[in-house]
Motif scaffolding. Structure first.
Motif, PDB file in Angstrom:
ATOM      1  N   GLN A 204      48.377  23.322   1.804  1.00 15.00           N
ATOM      2  CA  GLN A 204      48.305  23.295   3.298  1.00 15.00           C
ATOM      3  C   GLN A 204      46.833  24.284   3.425  1.00 15.00           C
ATOM      4  OE1 GLN A 204      52.274  25.324   3.457  1.00 15.00           O
ATOM      5  NE2 GLN A 204      52.203  24.082   5.544  1.00 15.00           N
ATOM      6  N   GLN A 205      46.767  24.454   4.882  1.00 11.75           N
ATOM      7  CA  GLN A 205      45.363  25.189   5.085  1.00 11.75           C
ATOM      8  C   GLN A 205      45.795  26.533   4.802  1.00 11.75           C
ATOM      9  OE1 GLN A 205      45.387  24.215   9.399  1.00 11.75           O
ATOM     10  NE2 GLN A 205      45.486  26.592   9.624  1.00 11.75           N
TER      11      GLN A 205
ATOM     12  N   LEU B 125      58.816  13.399   6.044  1.00 10.03           N
ATOM     13  CA  LEU B 125      59.320  14.415   7.026  1.00 10.03           C
ATOM     14  C   LEU B 125      59.360  13.587   8.353  1.00 10.03           C
ATOM     15  CD1 LEU B 125      57.427  17.574   6.331  1.00 10.03           C
ATOM     16  CD2 LEU B 125      59.740  17.079   5.571  1.00 10.03           C
TER      17      LEU B 125
ATOM     18  N   ASN C   5      41.636  15.911  16.597  1.00 12.30           N
ATOM     19  CA  ASN C   5      43.098  16.659  16.932  1.00 12.30           C
ATOM     20  C   ASN C   5      44.060  15.657  17.621  1.00 12.30           C
ATOM     21  OD1 ASN C   5      42.729  18.942  15.351  1.00 12.30           O
ATOM     22  ND2 ASN C   5      43.135  20.432  16.864  1.00 12.30           N
ATOM     23  N   GLY C   6      45.277  15.413  17.245  1.00 15.22           N
ATOM     24  CA  GLY C   6      46.064  14.711  17.981  1.00 15.22           C
ATOM     25  C   GLY C   6      45.763  13.037  17.661  1.00 15.22           C
ATOM     26  N   SER C   7      45.006  12.930  16.858  1.00 16.56           N
ATOM     27  CA  SER C   7      44.747  11.635  16.487  1.00 16.56           C
ATOM     28  C   SER C   7      45.718  11.007  15.315  1.00 16.56           C
ATOM     29  CB  SER C   7      43.369  11.190  15.833  1.00 16.56           C
ATOM     30  OG  SER C   7      43.249  11.994  14.832  1.00 16.56           O
ATOM     31  N   GLY C   8      46.657  12.006  14.946  1.00 20.28           N
ATOM     32  CA  GLY C   8      47.660  11.564  13.919  1.00 20.28           C
ATOM     33  C   GLY C   8      47.582  11.853  12.496  1.00 20.28           C
ATOM     34  N   LYS C   9      46.663  12.534  12.239  1.00 21.21           N
ATOM     35  CA  LYS C   9      46.213  13.108  10.900  1.00 21.21           C
ATOM     36  C   LYS C   9      47.537  13.736  10.316  1.00 21.21           C
ATOM     37  CE  LYS C   9      42.733  15.563  11.926  1.00 21.21           C
ATOM     38  NZ  LYS C   9      41.802  16.399  11.876  1.00 21.21           N
ATOM     39  N   THR C  10      47.920  15.037  10.829  1.00 23.30           N
ATOM     40  CA  THR C  10      49.062  15.476  10.333  1.00 23.30           C
ATOM     41  C   THR C  10      50.049  14.653  10.387  1.00 23.30           C
ATOM     42  OG1 THR C  10      48.036  17.602  11.012  1.00 23.30           O
ATOM     43  CG2 THR C  10      50.193  17.726  10.778  1.00 23.30           C
ATOM     44  N   SER C  11      50.382  13.810  11.374  1.00 25.04           N
ATOM     45  CA  SER C  11      51.541  13.077  11.354  1.00 25.04           C
ATOM     46  C   SER C  11      51.556  12.001  10.256  1.00 25.04           C
ATOM     47  CB  SER C  11      51.787  12.245  12.702  1.00 25.04           C
ATOM     48  OG  SER C  11      51.718  13.115  13.521  1.00 25.04           O
TER      49      SER C  11
ATOM     50  N   TYR D 129      51.222  19.313  -2.701  1.00 24.23           N
ATOM     51  CA  TYR D 129      50.841  19.327  -1.343  1.00 24.23           C
ATOM     52  C   TYR D 129      50.093  20.889  -1.157  1.00 24.23           C
ATOM     53  CZ  TYR D 129      51.648  19.808   4.014  1.00 24.23           C
ATOM     54  OH  TYR D 129      51.431  19.898   5.337  1.00 24.23           O
TER      55      TYR D 129
ATOM     56  N   LEU E 132      54.896  12.882   3.427  1.00 28.35           N
ATOM     57  CA  LEU E 132      56.049  13.548   2.658  1.00 28.35           C
ATOM     58  C   LEU E 132      57.525  13.395   3.071  1.00 28.35           C
ATOM     59  CD1 LEU E 132      53.836  16.861   3.610  1.00 28.35           C
ATOM     60  CD2 LEU E 132      54.479  16.186   1.386  1.00 28.35           C
TER      61      LEU E 132
ATOM     62  N   ASP F  70      45.837  19.276   3.319  1.00 26.95           N
ATOM     63  CA  ASP F  70      45.794  19.249   4.827  1.00 26.95           C
ATOM     64  C   ASP F  70      44.954  20.574   5.037  1.00 26.95           C
ATOM     65  OD1 ASP F  70      46.113  19.051   7.352  1.00 26.95           O
ATOM     66  OD2 ASP F  70      48.289  19.924   7.501  1.00 26.95           O
TER      67      ASP F  70
END
Lengths: 275, 316
Positions: A84-85, A58, A44-50, A82, A56, A167
């Motif tokens: 999502q979870q 965004l 988490n925080g490694s930039g996967k979602t970014s 896309y 996308l 995601d």
């Protein structure tokens, strides 16, 4: 449709992303070809979602370029599906499963949906593909988590995307639903050559399908096959501390990820799959 | 048992029933309240339409908050001798803008509404106590009035309703998308951040219409209950607004027609009909969920693990 004229589904050139002074990652160059299955791993925080948000459209890259199916990333691109979870929908949500899928086709358009058989036929076909036709008319909030996730996949695929972004689609699903969902995604990319970028904290459920892995950690990354990236040597180098990776019985177990990177990092140490 | 009945009869007496239900000279009365009937029909339809989005977006509390500020605006206009509809529109729009601007998240929104609501109600009470005119006008703003709508006011109401309906038709699909799955809608290019204040504005306009007919305190029976009832019996996104409009129409028009001969305000009739429709729909919904929705029985739900709630944080 020959590979020579088809542009990569996703192309990153020397891409960097960060907020303010904080740099998530940089120098990322990557092509994802049609039909390829790329797993994106990392704490988490490694930039996967970014990364997903950048694809996308965004979130702008801080450097480099990003194109989807040969065109610069932009918000609302039709080339992207896309997923999502899984999140529990309110039981009283006034939508049937087929309406959720229809949103993937024209939910973003202004005005009121015009009655049209063509659109509904595409919706039915998408529901059929994921084996959700039996509950097409059910209120979506009354479906189980696994069923809702199938419907979401149908929604992501109904507009025939070039690139399918997932995601953490397996989060909070039980084992058999996880298998179903990954199987559906794999079948889609084989039959329709849809490229798949699959963000997950857990490699094992997708291990049989993955072509390449992108592993993000502490501002750095590694791209390569599962064997290349998920090895003790590579991960130890990436995290800067000794990490043990064990390949056993078709599964991969990772031990020794540092606490700081692991606080919300779910790569399980002894048991691969979150029950 | 008999003594109870006797007691009740002696307490209530035939006069009271006569006050609640009285259909003498009905034909003549009907022509007198022509404006109210038109206003009621407009309110029923618009209220029903808006309420399906109010339920989808979980905004009943916002409706109540906006209606109190709308009441303050209307009573201010009454005090100043200005157009009451314009006053309530002003109040509604201000409230909608404040709630829309400051409360994008549900928790923020509810606390802002909780702060605004008593302030609006207090302002309204102040204006009304300063007002020297007919006391029926005062009471009417809170609990509804029946013959107080003159033709200029009616035109204001119809024009406002037309704006609300037209606005909703334009933003319909993206609003449904943004209301049911905001994150995905944003990812698909829907301007989620813009739709929220636009809808609040349309909601404010619909509330301002309702104040004129049903009163500030009872707005929810027209802009919440109809869709809440409809959602109990159908999940079709086409049928919910249609049913909701039908329920709104029946409740408001039925309420006005029943209230006509009585000396009681219309709102108790409207709220009772509205509530009765909801109760019936709930029963039907309970029966349906026991006997299965649509084609498939929803019984086997064992394959879902513990799922995080909607709105839970993302990975990074």
């Amino acid at each position: 449709m020959s590979d020579i004229v088809t542009p990569p589904a996703l192309q990153l050139r020397d891409a960097a992303l960060g907020y303010g002074g904080h740099r998530l990652w940089s120098g990322l160059t990557l092509d994802v070809q049609p039909g390829e299955f790329l797993a994106v791993l990392g704490a988490n925080g490694s930039g996967k979602t970014s990364l997903l948000r950048a694809i996308l459209g965004l979130q702008p890259l801080s450097a480099g370029s990003l194109s989807v199916a040969g065109r610069p990333a932009r918000r609302g691109s039709r080339a992207i599906g896309y997923v999502q979870q899984q999140r529990r929908l309110d039981p009283s949500t006034p939508l049937r499963a087929r309406d959720v899928v229809r949103q993937g086709l024209d939910g973003h358009r202004w005005g009121v949906a015009r009655p049209g058989r063509v659109a509904w036929r595409r919706v039915d076909a998408a529901l059929e593909q994921v084996g959700a036709a039996a509950y097409a008319d059910m209120p979506v909030g009354l479906l189980s988590g696994g069923e809702q996730q199938r419907v979401r996949i149908a929604q992501a695929l109904v507009a025939d995307p070039v690139l399918l972004l997932c995601d953490e689609p397996l989060l909070s699903l039980d084992l058999s639903s996880q298998r179903t969902i990954t199987g559906l995604v794999d079948r889609r990319r084989r039959e329709h050559r849809t490229a798949v970028v699959f963000v997950t904290h857990e490699i094992n459920p997708v291990l049989p399908y993955v072509d390449r892995v992108l592993y993000l950690a502490g501002g750095a990354f590694r791209v390569g096959t599962v064997e290349e990236v998920l090895s003790s040597a590579t991960l130890s180098e990436l995290y800067g501390s000794p990490i043990e990776v064990i390949h056993t019985g078709g599964r991969i177990l990772v031990a020794g990820v540092p606490e700081s990177a692991r606080d919300a990092h779910h790569v399980d140490h002894d048991e691969g799959i979150v029950p | 048992m008999t003594s109870m009945t006797l007691l009740l009869e002696s307490r209530i007496g035939p006069d009271v029933w006569h006050q609640i239900f009285n259909f003498a000279d009905y034909g003549q009365l009907l022509s007198l309240v022509h404006n109210s009937l038109v206003a009621g029909a407009v309110l029923g339809l618009v209220g029903g339409l808006v309420s399906s989005f109010v339920m989808m977006r979980d905004l009943p509390f916002a409706v109540h908050g906006v209606s109190e500020l709308s009441f303050a605006g209307a009573s201010g206009a009454l005090l100043l001798g200005a157009n009451v509809v314009a006053g309530s529109l002003t109040g509604s729009i201000l409230a909608a803008l404040v709630i829309g601007a400051l409360g994008s998240r549900a928790r923020d929104r509810n606390s802002i509404i909780g702060v605004l609501m008593p302030f609006g109600l207090g302002l309204g009470v102040l204006f009304l106590s300063l007002y020297q005119g007919r006391s029926a006008n005062k009471f009417g703003l809170l609990t509804g009035q029946i013959v107080a709508i003159d033709s200029p006011q009616l035109h204001w109401l119809i024009a406002t309703a037309a704006v609300v309906v037209a606005g909703l038709l334009v933003i319909w699909r993206p609003l449904v998308f943004a209301s049911t799955d905001p994150e995905l809608a944003a990812a698909r290019g829907v301007p989620v951040g813009l739709l929220s204040p636009v809808f609040m504005l349309l909601l404010g306009l619909a509330v301002a219409i309702s104040i004129q007919v049903i009163g500030a305190l009872l707005v929810l029976s027209v802009i919440c209950t109809p869709a809440a009832a409809a959602m109990r019996v159908t999940a079709s996104p086409r049928k919910v607004p249609l049913l909701s409009m039908a329920f709104g129409l029946v409740a408001v028009l039925g309420g006005i027609l029943l209230a006509l001969g009585s000396s009681v305000p219309i709102s108790p009739y409207v709220t009772t009909i509205s509530f009765a429709i909801y109760a019936i729909c709930r029963l039907i919904g309970a029966w349906r969920s026991r006997h299965g929705w649509a084609r498939r029985d929803p019984a086997p739900r064992a394959d879902s693990g513990p799922a995080p709630l909607i709105g839970s944080g993302q990975a990074c």
